[in-house]
Design an enzyme around this catalytic site. Structure first.
Site, PDB file in Angstrom:
ATOM      1  N   HIS A 127     -20.540   9.678   5.376  1.00 34.02           N
ATOM      2  CA  HIS A 127     -20.285  11.116   5.398  1.00 34.02           C
ATOM      3  C   HIS A 127     -21.557  11.862   5.031  1.00 34.02           C
ATOM      4  O   HIS A 127     -22.225  11.493   4.078  1.00 34.02           O
ATOM      5  CB  HIS A 127     -19.164  11.461   4.410  1.00 34.02           C
ATOM      6  N   SER A 163     -16.308  18.113   1.137  1.00 35.96           N
ATOM      7  CA  SER A 163     -15.599  18.009   2.414  1.00 35.96           C
ATOM      8  C   SER A 163     -16.291  18.761   3.551  1.00 35.96           C
ATOM      9  O   SER A 163     -16.948  19.783   3.351  1.00 35.96           O
ATOM     10  CB  SER A 163     -14.191  18.554   2.243  1.00 35.96           C
ATOM     11  N   GLY A 210       0.826  -1.205   0.000  1.00 36.82           N
ATOM     12  CA  GLY A 210       0.000   0.000   0.000  1.00 36.82           C
ATOM     13  C   GLY A 210       0.852   1.243   0.000  1.00 36.82           C
ATOM     14  O   GLY A 210       1.749   1.394   0.833  1.00 36.82           O
ATOM     15  N   LEU A 241      -0.914   7.303   2.305  1.00 44.02           N
ATOM     16  CA  LEU A 241      -0.153   8.043   3.312  1.00 44.02           C
ATOM     17  C   LEU A 241       0.500   7.115   4.319  1.00 44.02           C
ATOM     18  O   LEU A 241       1.664   7.289   4.679  1.00 44.02           O
ATOM     19  CB  LEU A 241      -1.080   9.015   4.043  1.00 44.02           C
ATOM     20  N   ALA A 242      -0.251   6.098   4.763  1.00 47.25           N
ATOM     21  CA  ALA A 242       0.291   5.215   5.790  1.00 47.25           C
ATOM     22  C   ALA A 242       1.481   4.428   5.244  1.00 47.25           C
ATOM     23  O   ALA A 242       2.543   4.361   5.876  1.00 47.25           O
ATOM     24  CB  ALA A 242      -0.796   4.261   6.274  1.00 47.25           C
ATOM     25  N   ARG A 291     -19.920  13.307  12.208  1.00 51.11           N
ATOM     26  CA  ARG A 291     -20.512  12.927  10.933  1.00 51.11           C
ATOM     27  C   ARG A 291     -21.713  12.002  11.065  1.00 51.11           C
ATOM     28  O   ARG A 291     -22.675  12.126  10.314  1.00 51.11           O
ATOM     29  CB  ARG A 291     -19.444  12.248  10.087  1.00 51.11           C
ATOM     30  N   HIS A 299     -18.096   6.405   3.508  1.00 47.47           N
ATOM     31  CA  HIS A 299     -16.900   7.224   3.403  1.00 47.47           C
ATOM     32  C   HIS A 299     -15.653   6.580   4.000  1.00 47.47           C
ATOM     33  O   HIS A 299     -14.566   6.680   3.434  1.00 47.47           O
ATOM     34  CB  HIS A 299     -17.184   8.541   4.128  1.00 47.47           C
TER      35      HIS A 299
END
Ligand SMILES: Cc1cc2nc3c(=O)[nH]c(=O)nc-3n(C[C@H](O)[C@H](O)[C@H](O)COP(=O)(O)OP(=O)(O)OC[C@H]3O[C@@H](n4cnc5c(N)ncnc54)[C@H](O)[C@@H]3O)c2cc1C
Ligand code: SF4
Ligand code: SF4
Ligand code: FES
Lengths: 273, 269, 666
Positions: free
Chosen positions: C249, C263, C10, C13-14, C310, C377
């Site tokens: 969301h 957003s 992957g 970001l992680a 949310r 989401h």
């Protein structure tokens, strides 16, 4: 490949690229401006009241002859010429090489800038052919390429040039018309190539960065281009309709001794009526 | 809006003419499909429809069209292809806009500057290679905590942000007459690098720490395939979906290399 | 001793944060991704990333308050120690990203600008325009490229992870709590272009494969977010926790192929949600006078207004549209209104998302209110992970933390988690880690806006060190694992692939066996049964449907037999795994007979701490008739006393008849 080597290759590459850009402006572009100014004197010379002739066309011819004679008597002319030829050859060879790296796509992306990109390459090729012909026939005397077989002579600049464009002294022949047309296309290409090149050079060298600046500089280049284009077209048309016989008379009157070395001295005093 | 879309799309048909190629070494051929776009449909949702029932307009059983996609909101750059002759993202290509009438045809082709993997899916590795060529990163010391980065006024952050939205989609390369296929990886270091990478150099040279590699980046752009290979056709800036001022970047880098080369002449040993 | 290597699966970001962390420590990384990492789903994140900061601190905010908010937001389902560590570490994450050149929005003076986000009364969200995720991902992508050039990272892009390779675990080698008799020594992956299947060895494998939105059909996620990779780990023996916690969301734009997110930052910058008070009011929204508009969130939650968490906002919108029939133009949509804001400021702060709306809907949100509806989401659930506690132990859990209160604990690393402990964020299988959205650890029953990006990068940077330590200190090296287990794993996958391709591409396929049709049905069923409002009956019905779908999956026919770049094969294989995960999600939801955070059950509308203050854990036991074994772990609640989650709701919600449970996006 070692790092050093890569560095030098990069350096040369960049230098060549920039020289290519530079030669287009100096000396070639600058020469183009002077050359067109001289040639179009066959038109604007009509306003020269001090020229050795009475009627307007005559004054043009005289002014032109005067300019040509002046240039031909400049010291170191040959060196200047060779420099120019070398610059043209350099600019042309590199230009052709660079042009082979691109592949025009105006059909898909018909923007003005993209069309100009394609035209820049096309006009480069045309201008090169034209310049070769122009120099070969008028400078190196390859008269076999000229209909009517006339050889240009700087003492009879206007008349011989008119002959070359018309194909014959009496009338404009078909072959003459073809040559004139070629001249027309040739000078148009050269002028476009120069004006557009001047515009892109400002981006290449980083003078115009913002889109607005690029647009403004574009207007300046277009203005210069239109001016040069007027001079270029004017010259071709002017000589095409110059009467070679009459021109020869005026020219002969300007230097009866047919001695170019003395002419230098005369030229300076010529102004007096 | 939803209502008007429904009206426009209704139960109408459109035709997709797709240039297909089973693999790199196979010959490309066109295949057409009829689809019934849903309200608000885009090119991707039509391709999804085809994937479920890949029957050509002439009734032949075919295979799902291979294509690349990710975000579906024009931010990842994956789905770039040539649509009706113009390169763009297929996810943001709305059917109602590009084919408003019943029976309209949309032509889909893979990008032409990159090797086709299959159908509309191309291999854009060369694009990412360009980012290596130009050291497109900020050379931080380490990931350990050293406090914040350099302070930055909005008049610098804002242009940097715009440059930084480049999603490596390759539109600017597809449209560029100077950027041409180079299937052999060995040529990549000398082939034209393209507007996106030139613009990234500008981005990183603007950053206070990024500047550390400024000369390296400029030198990379002075070599073969660098900024001087740009022919100023300015197609790149017109097709960039992120409206990145690419021609301004090219000019800015033009200036930077001019200055750099002069400075180098005076200072280099 | 042979060289130690780490595999990261992957490149969001992680994954990238972990890659950079580990490469910097000198350990080579093999990085796998189904797409070029720069195109990973993280690019979609818009709003921002949270961290305590100097401005908020001067108003009484603190890292500790961020921690407390996150727990409350998640309805206290998250284990508390990792959340404390994350909140404490957050400002360091922002500083580092800043140093990497992320163009965070700036104030006039050149400081990082901040915006308001859901679940907080303080500006603590850092942002780069309205494409923060993209900007963060690019910064990490650049750093990764740097390590690639240095030779420390090898990328395998367009490679699909198929399964972890497990070896018998020698109990002496165990790290952390032993929950498995296996250890992870590598992976099997397939090149999506050449279709080559092969194995790779590694001393540790980090799963950073993101969420599973595609199980719900149309979601805000990218097309790669199938959850397939997580499901494959689960089927190999990794535990899956809190699967039922799926975030819907509140504000998305329904579309033909996906629901595009609008957003939370739109509300953070002042966006207001409303519907006409009169049903079927067909005037232009801008012509409807103020007093005839129902700002239902602001009326009901005066304190947090449009910025309630949310799940609450989604439920309220759902209630307005489905139960009260007040949806705009009689449809499932409400207004999200920014027209009262200065368009120039909007462009500067929200440009990216406003463009998305303009591009995909055709209206200008600066002039006309946007029409939005909730959509799936984010998955709070994910692979179960363990950790070693840090040194903070208050003995008596704290009560609510109020602004200005002195935080009971300082912010250096090590108070929440033990820094560098080898088992931090490791699954129950030694050597197999889970980072980012696929890790269940931080968000409990609802994630607060702008906390996901934080948890992803925190995992990579902070817990990356744990992997470094585990690999460095281990006696055992994957190089010593027998080749036969790798060969078997590859052969297994090859067999599975061959089975899928059997009879492929031979004529028309009945819908029943068509993977794309099965996928559509799965999405519709899951959205209807298991999103905003759930009931036991509806979920049981869905379970039956899923049984049918998995049966059909096992007989699936593909319409493409190609042995080259066959994306249908990849999709079909993921689909099988998605159905497995969908069942885990449903079963967890069925058994959690309470309402908590995103998990709202009409038949059990209240939070039941007595019975369900617990983490749902699912284990795959293939030998059982129902292979999903659900068991529960206690939540680590040593630090803060759970309290009611009200967000200052003004009047009790009137009881609604259990009318419909049609899902989001319907
Ligand atoms: C529209 C949207 C907006 C959001 N906005 C925000 C926000 O403002 N703030 C916030 O904090 N959070 C936000 N989030 C949430 C956040 O973006 C995600 O949770 C986060 O990006 C997940 O990152 P990740 O690294 O875990 O995984 P991802 O970024 O999803 O990356 C997954 C990676 O795994 C790879 N992968 C997956 N499966 C396989 C496989 N089988 N084999 C090989 N590789 C595989 C993929 O190729 C990819 O590289 C948003 C989410 C969405 C959908
Ligand atoms: S301006 Fe340069 S980079 Fe852009 S399209 Fe033209 S040649 Fe290509
Ligand atoms: S510069 Fe624009 S067109 Fe080029 S890759 Fe980046 S986003 Fe795409
Ligand atoms: S799918 Fe990401 S840009 Fe189209």
């Amino acid at each position: 490949m070692g790092h050093e080597e890569e560095g030098t290759l990069a350096k040369r590459y960049f230098l060549l690229r920039r020289l290519h850009s530079l030669t287009g402006i100096l000396p070639i572009g600058v020469f183009l401006i002077f050359h067109l100014t001289t040639n179009s004197s066959v038109l604007w010379g009509a306003a020269n009241t001090r020229a050795h002739a009475d009627d307007l066309p005559g004054r043009g011819i005289a002014t032109f002859q005067h300019e040509v004679s002046f240039i031909n008597n400049l010291p170191g002319l040959l060196i200047m010429e060779i420099t120019l030829w070398a610059a043209i050859a350099f600019h042309a060879i590199l230009g052709i090489w660079y042009a082979t790296t691109g592949k025009s796509n105006t059909a898909r992306y018909p923007h003005m800038d993209n069309r100009r990109y394609a035209l820049q390459r096309l006009t480069g090729y045309i201008a090169l052919l034209f310049i070769l012909y122009h120099i070969a026939t008028l400078r190196w005397g390859w008269s076999f390429l000229v209909p009517g077989g006339v050889t240009w002579g700087h003492e009879h600049a206007a008349s011989t040039l008119a002959l070359a464009l018309r194909g014959s002294a009496d009338s404009i022949t078909v072959a003459g018309l073809a040559v004139s047309l070629f001249y027309f296309v040739g000078v148009t290409s050269a002028v476009f190539h120069f004006a557009n090149g001047l515009w892109t050079a400002a981006i290449t060298w980083g003078l115009t960065i913002s889109t607005a600046a690029q647009r403004r500089w574009g207007v300046v280049c277009a203005g210069l281009g239109i001016l040069l284009m007027a001079m270029a077209w004017g010259s071709v048309v002017g000589f095409l309709f110059t009467d070679p016989e009459k021109a020869r008379e005026i020219e002969s009157a300007m230097h009866p001794e047919e001695d170019s070395t003395e002419h230098t001295a005369r030229a300076t005093t010529d102004g007096a009526p | 809006m939803a209502a008007s879309n429904a009206q426009q799309s209704g139960k109408r048909h459109i035709r997709l003419k797709i240039l297909r190629q089973e693999a790199q070494d196979k010959l490309p051929r066109y295949e057409t499909f009829d689809v019934q776009p849903e309200p608000g449909a885009n090119v991707i949702s039509c391709l999804q429809q085809i994937a479920a029932r890949p029957v050509t307009a002439s009734g032949e059983q075919s295979t799902p069209v291979a294509y690349d996609a990710g975000c579906l909101e024009e931010v990842c750059g994956a789905c770039t292809m040539v649509i009706n002759g113009r390169v763009r993202q297929s996810c943001s290509c709305l059917i109602d806009q590009i084919a408003p009438n019943d029976g309209d045809t949309i032509t889909l082709e893979p990008m032409t500057k990159f090797p086709v993997i299959r159908d509309l899916w191309v291999d854009r590795s060369r694009l990412f290679h360009a980012l290596k060529r130009t050291s497109s990163w900020v050379p931080i010391d380490s990931i350990y905590d050293r406090g914040p980065g350099p302070k930055e006024l909005p008049d610098k952050q804002e242009p940097r942000y715009v440059l930084s939205t480049c999603m490596s989609c390759g539109c600017c390369l597809e449209a560029c007459p100077q950027y041409n296929p180079r299937p052999d990886e060995k040529d990549w270091d000398e082939a034209f690098i393209g507007a996106h990478a030139i613009s990234q150099v500008r981005l990183f040279n603007l950053h206070d720490t990024g500047k550390q590699l400024k000369s390296e980046r400029l030198e990379a752009l002075m070599g073969p395939g660098g900024v001087s290979d740009c022919g100023n056709a300015q197609n790149c800036v017109k097709v960039c979906p992120k409206e990145i001022p690419l021609t301004e970047s090219i000019a800015a880098i033009g200036r930077a290399v001019t200055v750099h080369s002069i400075a180098r002449w005076f200072t280099a040993r | 001793m042979s060289e130690r290597r780490v595999i990261v699966v992957g490149g969001g970001l992680a994954g990238l944060a972990a890659t950079i962390r580990i490469a910097e420590a000198g350990i080579p990384v093999d990085l796998f991704s189904m797409c070029p990492v720069k195109r990973s789903h993280s690019v979609c994140a818009q709003g921002g990333i949270n961290a305590a900061n100097d401005i908020a601190r001067q108003q009484g905010y603190s890292e500790y308050q961020h921690f407390d908010e996150t727990l409350l937001g998640g309805d206290f389902l998250a284990d508390q120690a990792p959340v404390l560590e994350m909140a404490n570490f957050a400002p360091r994450v922002i500083d580092l990203l800043d140093r990497m050149g992320v163009p965070f929005n700036r104030t006039t003076e050149g400081f990082r600008d901040l915006r308001l986000f859901g679940g907080s009364l303080f500006k603590r969200t850092h942002f780069a325009g309205a494409t923060t995720g993209q900007q963060l991902l690019y910064a990490l992508d650049e750093q990764t490229r740097r390590w690639e050039v240095e030779g420390k990272v090898r990328k395998y892009e367009f490679w699909e992870f198929l399964r972890p390779v497990l070896d018998e675990l020698d109990p002496d080698d165990a790290i952390g709590h032993v929950h498995s008799d296996k250890r992870c020594v590598g992976i099997v992956a397939q090149d999506m272009r050449t279709m080559q299947i092969r194995s790779f060895r590694a001393d540790a494998v980090i799963m950073a494969t993101g969420g599973c939105g595609l199980i719900f059909g149309k979601s805000t996620n990218s097309v790669i977010c199938t959850g397939g990779a997580a499901s494959r780990c689960y089927q190999a023996g990794a535990w899956y926790a809190n699967g039922e916690m799926i975030q819907v969301h509140p504000t998305a734009i329904p579309g033909a192929d996906k629901c595009r997110l609008m957003s939370e930052s739109a509300r953070g910058e002042g966006g207001r949600i409303w519907v006409p008070r009169k049903a079927d009011d067909d005037r232009k929204p801008t012509d409807i006078p103020e007093e005839e508009r129902l700002y239902f969130l602001e009326e009901k939650y005066p304190k947090y207004g449009n910025l309630v968490p949310r799940d609450i906002a989604s439920r309220e919108i759902f209630d307005i549209c489905i139960n009260q029939d007040l949806g705009v133009a009689g449809q499932n949509q409400v207004f999200l209104d920014l027209t009262h804001k200065d368009p120039e400021e909007l462009d500067r702060k929200l440009g990216g998302i406003l463009e998305i709306y303009e591009k995909f809907v055709g209206d200008d949100p600066r002039k006309v209110p946007m029409r939005i509806f909730p959509a799936v989401h984010y998955s709070m659930g994910g692979l179960w992970t363990q950790y070693t506690q840090g040194d903070y132990d208050p003995h008596q859990p704290h009560g609510a933390h109020n602004p200005g209160d002195t935080p009971p604990i300082a912010t250096e690393p090590g108070h929440g988690l033990k820094l560098g402990a080898s088992n931090n964020m490791m699954t129950n299988i030694p050597g197999l880690y889970a980072f980012g959205e696929v890790n269940f650890a931080y968000h409990g029953a609802t994630r607060l806006g702008a906390n996901a990006l934080l948890s992803c990068i925190f995992d990579g940077l902070y817990n990356g060190l744990s992997v470094v330590n585990a690999v460095r200190d281990a006696e055992f090296s994957a190089a010593d694992a027998p080749q036969s287990i790798f060969d078997h794993a590859v052969a297994d996958e090859q067999t599975k692939t061959d089975a899928l391709l059997e009879g492929a591409g031979s004529g028309e396929i009945p819908d029943e066996l068509n993977p794309y049709i099965i996928g559509l049905e799965l999405g519709e069923e899951m959205t209807a049964a298991s999103t905003v409002v759930k009931t036991g009956d509806r979920m049981r019905q869905a379970m039956t449907k899923l049984d049918e779908l998995s049966d059909r999956c096992s007989r699936m026919k593909l319409n493409d037999a190609a042995a080259w770049s066959n994306r249908t094969l990849s999709y079909a294989r993921s689909l099988q795994d998605m159905v497995v995960l969908a069942k885990v999600i449903l079963k967890g939801g069925l058994q959690r007979e309470e309402s908590r955070g995103s998990h709202y059950r009409l038949d059990f509308p209240d939070r039941d701490d007595e019975n369900f203050f617990k983490t749902t854990v699912a284990e795959h036991v293939p030998s059982n008739p129902d292979p999903i074994r659900i068991f529960y772990c206690n939540v680590d609640a040593r630090l803060v006393e759970p309290r009611a989650r009200s967000y200052g709701e003004k009047k009790a919600k009137p009881e609604q008849p259990p009318a419909q449970t049609a899902g989001a996006g319907a």
